[in-house]
Design a protein around this motif. Structure first.
Motif, PDB file in Angstrom:
ATOM      1  N   ASN B 113      -7.727   1.991   0.328  1.00 50.78           N
ATOM      2  CA  ASN B 113      -6.681   3.004   0.488  1.00 50.78           C
ATOM      3  C   ASN B 113      -5.321   2.426   0.869  1.00 50.78           C
ATOM      4  OD1 ASN B 113      -8.506   5.144  -0.043  1.00 50.78           O
ATOM      5  ND2 ASN B 113      -9.280   4.918   2.051  1.00 50.78           N
ATOM      6  N   SER B 114      -5.195   1.106   0.780  1.00 48.74           N
ATOM      7  CA  SER B 114      -3.921   0.467   1.121  1.00 48.74           C
ATOM      8  C   SER B 114      -3.160   0.122  -0.156  1.00 48.74           C
ATOM      9  CB  SER B 114      -4.179  -0.815   1.914  1.00 48.74           C
ATOM     10  OG  SER B 114      -4.767  -1.786   1.064  1.00 48.74           O
ATOM     11  N   ALA B 189      10.376  -2.914  -1.244  1.00 46.85           N
ATOM     12  CA  ALA B 189       8.998  -3.368  -1.443  1.00 46.85           C
ATOM     13  C   ALA B 189       8.103  -2.685  -0.426  1.00 46.85           C
ATOM     14  CB  ALA B 189       8.914  -4.880  -1.277  1.00 46.85           C
ATOM     15  N   VAL B 190       6.809  -2.671  -0.693  1.00 45.43           N
ATOM     16  CA  VAL B 190       5.869  -2.157   0.302  1.00 45.43           C
ATOM     17  C   VAL B 190       4.989  -3.302   0.780  1.00 45.43           C
ATOM     18  CG1 VAL B 190       5.808   0.216  -0.514  1.00 45.43           C
ATOM     19  CG2 VAL B 190       4.235  -1.431  -1.502  1.00 45.43           C
ATOM     20  N   SER B 191       4.482  -3.154   1.992  1.00 42.22           N
ATOM     21  CA  SER B 191       3.587  -4.175   2.537  1.00 42.22           C
ATOM     22  C   SER B 191       2.187  -3.926   2.009  1.00 42.22           C
ATOM     23  CB  SER B 191       3.599  -4.115   4.058  1.00 42.22           C
ATOM     24  OG  SER B 191       2.429  -4.698   4.548  1.00 42.22           O
ATOM     25  N   VAL B 192       1.477  -5.022   1.815  1.00 38.18           N
ATOM     26  CA  VAL B 192       0.140  -4.969   1.250  1.00 38.18           C
ATOM     27  C   VAL B 192      -0.808  -4.084   2.091  1.00 38.18           C
ATOM     28  CG1 VAL B 192      -0.882  -6.969   2.398  1.00 38.18           C
ATOM     29  CG2 VAL B 192      -1.326  -6.573  -0.047  1.00 38.18           C
ATOM     30  N   SER B 210       8.135   1.527 -10.421  1.00 36.89           N
ATOM     31  CA  SER B 210       7.149   0.625  -9.840  1.00 36.89           C
ATOM     32  C   SER B 210       7.730   0.015  -8.570  1.00 36.89           C
ATOM     33  CB  SER B 210       6.753  -0.475 -10.833  1.00 36.89           C
ATOM     34  OG  SER B 210       7.882  -1.216 -11.207  1.00 36.89           O
ATOM     35  N   LEU B 211       6.869  -0.474  -7.707  1.00 28.66           N
ATOM     36  CA  LEU B 211       7.297  -1.083  -6.446  1.00 28.66           C
ATOM     37  C   LEU B 211       6.530  -2.395  -6.263  1.00 28.66           C
ATOM     38  CD1 LEU B 211       7.424   1.631  -3.615  1.00 28.66           C
ATOM     39  CD2 LEU B 211       9.269   0.082  -4.290  1.00 28.66           C
ATOM     40  N   PRO B 212       7.236  -3.463  -5.869  1.00 32.53           N
ATOM     41  CA  PRO B 212       6.517  -4.711  -5.605  1.00 32.53           C
ATOM     42  C   PRO B 212       5.772  -4.629  -4.268  1.00 32.53           C
ATOM     43  CG  PRO B 212       8.868  -4.983  -5.163  1.00 32.53           C
ATOM     44  CD  PRO B 212       8.690  -3.587  -5.685  1.00 32.53           C
ATOM     45  N   VAL B 213       4.654  -5.321  -4.190  1.00 30.81           N
ATOM     46  CA  VAL B 213       3.856  -5.349  -2.961  1.00 30.81           C
ATOM     47  C   VAL B 213       3.912  -6.758  -2.393  1.00 30.81           C
ATOM     48  CG1 VAL B 213       1.577  -4.922  -1.970  1.00 30.81           C
ATOM     49  CG2 VAL B 213       2.327  -3.618  -3.977  1.00 30.81           C
ATOM     50  N   ILE B 214       4.268  -6.851  -1.110  1.00 32.98           N
ATOM     51  CA  ILE B 214       4.428  -8.178  -0.496  1.00 32.98           C
ATOM     52  C   ILE B 214       3.557  -8.336   0.736  1.00 32.98           C
ATOM     53  CG2 ILE B 214       6.786  -8.572  -1.318  1.00 32.98           C
ATOM     54  CD1 ILE B 214       7.814  -7.532   1.354  1.00 32.98           C
TER      55      ILE B 214
END
Lengths: 432, 432
Positions: B113-114, B189-192, B210-214
């Motif tokens: 769910n993350s 960006a969003v955190s993993v 879209s959003l990158p995940v870091i």
């Protein structure tokens, strides 16, 4: 303070500024809004909630609105103009530059809840007879448009949709190859009059990134993007939940209380009418209650359990209808599942209530009556939870809107009737 | 028949085949599934609902599953492997080719769910020191990847996210320009580890494609697309609605009844316990009811009106919490709106009930009592509809889960207490 605001908002997303403004008193919000640079302000306007947007627009002249709309895409302009009173809408439209006003006027013709109402015209269409070199040139020129989509739609000489090609095929393809030879000819599309919920369900089912929108003659008129669908799915879910409880489907915490009341109160009255059915059952059995007051103690429990079990079934059925999980061939399946659950839960809850009734008053007859009433009530609620929404759908009444009232009326009337009827019988035979 | 099936399914979308299979008895469905060509079958597996997927996987060997998974992206593989029992998951993982199994194993580490659990690794990242020519070459080589996104993310030598650039800037840019000079350095960006609902809300608020995940050190590990968010928003809405009525949050019409019962029955028992509070109030006043049975006739109306008005308020508050329309600074606003509505609706409904009571029995005192009980009940329900969910949120209990029970308990207890208490007082003073 004004300069303060300008610099303060520079790096803030218009959606966040809109949220902030919506929390201010309207006069102050408009004051702040006027200090935001035009381009940013236009996007803030687009992001405002329906009611706030109307209040803002009400305070602005047609010239001011037209100036703001020149900064946003045609579909956003159309949404805003569509929310204005008829004469002001015409006045704003006439103040746009002709190229924009024609396109916005076209978009305004579609119902706001249709594919035409949610589509945008920022798509790239190349002709099937072009070669890659020509297509590439076209895309290079349409700078603002092709940021929107990975797909390039292919049309014939009559602008009718006949294929799709990816941006990368065009960009890395041999310059002299014909588009017709490289495109994918099977392309899914939606009709301009399709309901937005149907379009949303297609995105949910097939995970499209975008879908072309066509007229009856297959002429390509716009595209819908996955990003546009997210809002619609939120709206759709909100609406389903709200209609069940007699809300407008669009109410939120910012809706003025007078407006909210106009929708809520009539529903409470309808509910009152429905509640009168259960009250009538009780009034018929008043003598029974007078002789055996313990029966009345079970009223809230019977009502709550029947209502709760029924709402559980109803939620699953309604959500199944919305998410199109449920077709007419699934009815049998849903029905037998819920009936089994009604029996099983009814037995489990009925026995519990029966035992409580027995221990509480030391009267096993009271326990048995409560148990039977509870069981029948829960089976009825399971049946009603499936049949009522599907029946309403069949006769074209929105099942979310009226199912709850029908359901609780059925379970209340039946529950009280069985409980009190059995009670009356017992009293009758004890006296004999 | 087998050949029939193969040709029959050739042009059908895997999601539609999955729907069809889910309507067949499981043994027959698996039979049909085995006849679908591998690549198509893999996508059908991805599209199956949770319970059907588990049933299918249960019937397949690790070799068969691994063969199917080699046909789908890593994130879909990870979802499927994540749903297997631990030992079978390891066995399937070990059968994938090492390049795939490493990447799938990485994705499996994140909570489902993350952001990490919903992201995919089909993104293109170019280094900031590359020039356009080099970046273009890289994109041309990564054929399968760049169909996914219009955005190309830019990383530094440590693979840390430092910018974003559009595909078209790279494709039409001068070959020797440095990426660093052309990219947009501010990239959201969003955190993993961010919760998927938080990610979904960002897409709804800002309309990202879209959003990158870091990771915490800003290393780029994946992207989330708008198309992935649509399912999550559907899930989220379903969950909110279901939790309110004691459903699992994941139940649908295909859920086996035994599984459904495990979640529904305990909740009915909790509801029974809550209902006992209202029943206790009634039992205390049994003598009053015995003397004045007409009071009992109002029970279902008081309960239904208080519950309905309370649920209306509750729906608005809960949806406000989910859609993040409501922050702590909005509480005052929501509170005063609902309180006003409680007074106004309470007055309107209370008077109606009072008049009905009066006309029905020709007893104005009965009407007044019913009116007062109704008004107080509706005001209390408005207060509870705001306070209960916000209070539960404050103490970190899911407000959707428990609000309804608290709310109806409060309104029932208060409504019955006022009605019967006033009735008892009237009886007491009439006797004196």
């Amino acid at each position: 303070m004004n300069n303060n605001h300008i610099s303060q908002y520079k790096n803030i997303h218009p959606a966040d500024i809109a949220d902030y403004l919506q929390n201010l008193p309207i006069s102050e919000a408009i004051q702040v809004f006027r200090d935001i640079p035009l381009k940013k302000a236009a996007w803030v306007l687009v992001e405002l909630e329906h009611d706030s947007k109307a209040a803002f627009l009400d305070q602005m002249s047609s010239d001011q609105i037209a100036a703001l709309l020149s900064e946003v895409p045609h579909d956003d302009s159309a949404d805003i103009i569509g929310s204005l009173p008829e004469d002001k809408a015409q006045s704003v439209l006439s103040r746009l530059v002709p190229a924009d006003s024609n396109k916005v006027a076209k978009l305004l013709k579609y119902d706001e809840n249709s594919a035409g109402g949610i589509m945008n015209d920022r798509f790239i269409a190349v002709e099937e007879d072009m070669n890659i070199q020509e297509a590439k040139q076209l895309i290079k020129v349409q700078k603002n448009r092709n940021e929107r989509s990975l797909y390039v739609y292919v049309v014939d000489s009559g602008h009718k949709l006949c294929g799709v090609i990816t941006l990368r095929t065009i960009l890395f393809g041999m310059p002299d190859r014909k588009i017709k030879k490289l495109m994918i000819p099977e392309v899914k599309a939606v009709s301009v009059n399709d309901d937005q919920e149907k379009v949303a369900r297609m995105f949910a089912q097939y995970h499209y990134k975008s879908l072309p929108v066509i007229k009856n003659d297959r002429r390509l008129v716009g595209i819908v993007d996955a990003t546009d669908i997210i809002d619609i799915i939120d709206q759709e879910a909100t609406e389903d939940m709200q209609l069940m409880f007699g809300l407008s489907g669009e109410e939120n915490i910012f809706t003025p209380w007078t407006k909210a009341m106009k929708k809520r109160l009539p529903w409470l009255y309808v509910k009152l009418l429905a509640g009168s059915a259960a009250a009538t059952v009780i009034s018929i059995f008043e003598p029974t209650i007078g002789q055996w007051t313990a029966l009345a103690v079970f009223f809230p429990i019977i009502a709550a359990q029947g209502g709760s079990a029924g709402m559980q079934t109803l939620m699953i059925t309604l959500r199944g209808i919305t998410l199109k999980q449920i077709g007419l061939h699934d009815v049998k399946k849903a029905f037998s599942k819920e009936l089994l659950l009604g029996f099983a839960d009814g037995l489990a809850v009925g026995v519990a209530i029966g035992v409580i009734g027995w221990l509480w008053k030391g009267d096993i007859i009271l326990g048995i009556i409560a148990c039977i009433a509870m069981m029948l009530n829960m089976i009825a609620s399971a049946l009603a939870g499936v049949m009522v929404p599907l029946g309403l759908k069949l006769i074209k009444v929105d099942p979310a809107l009226a199912s709850g009232i029908f359901l609780t009326t059925i379970t209340d009337v039946l529950g009280f009737f069985v409980l009190l009827g059995l009670g009356a019988l017992v009293i009758h035979f004890s006296i004999i």
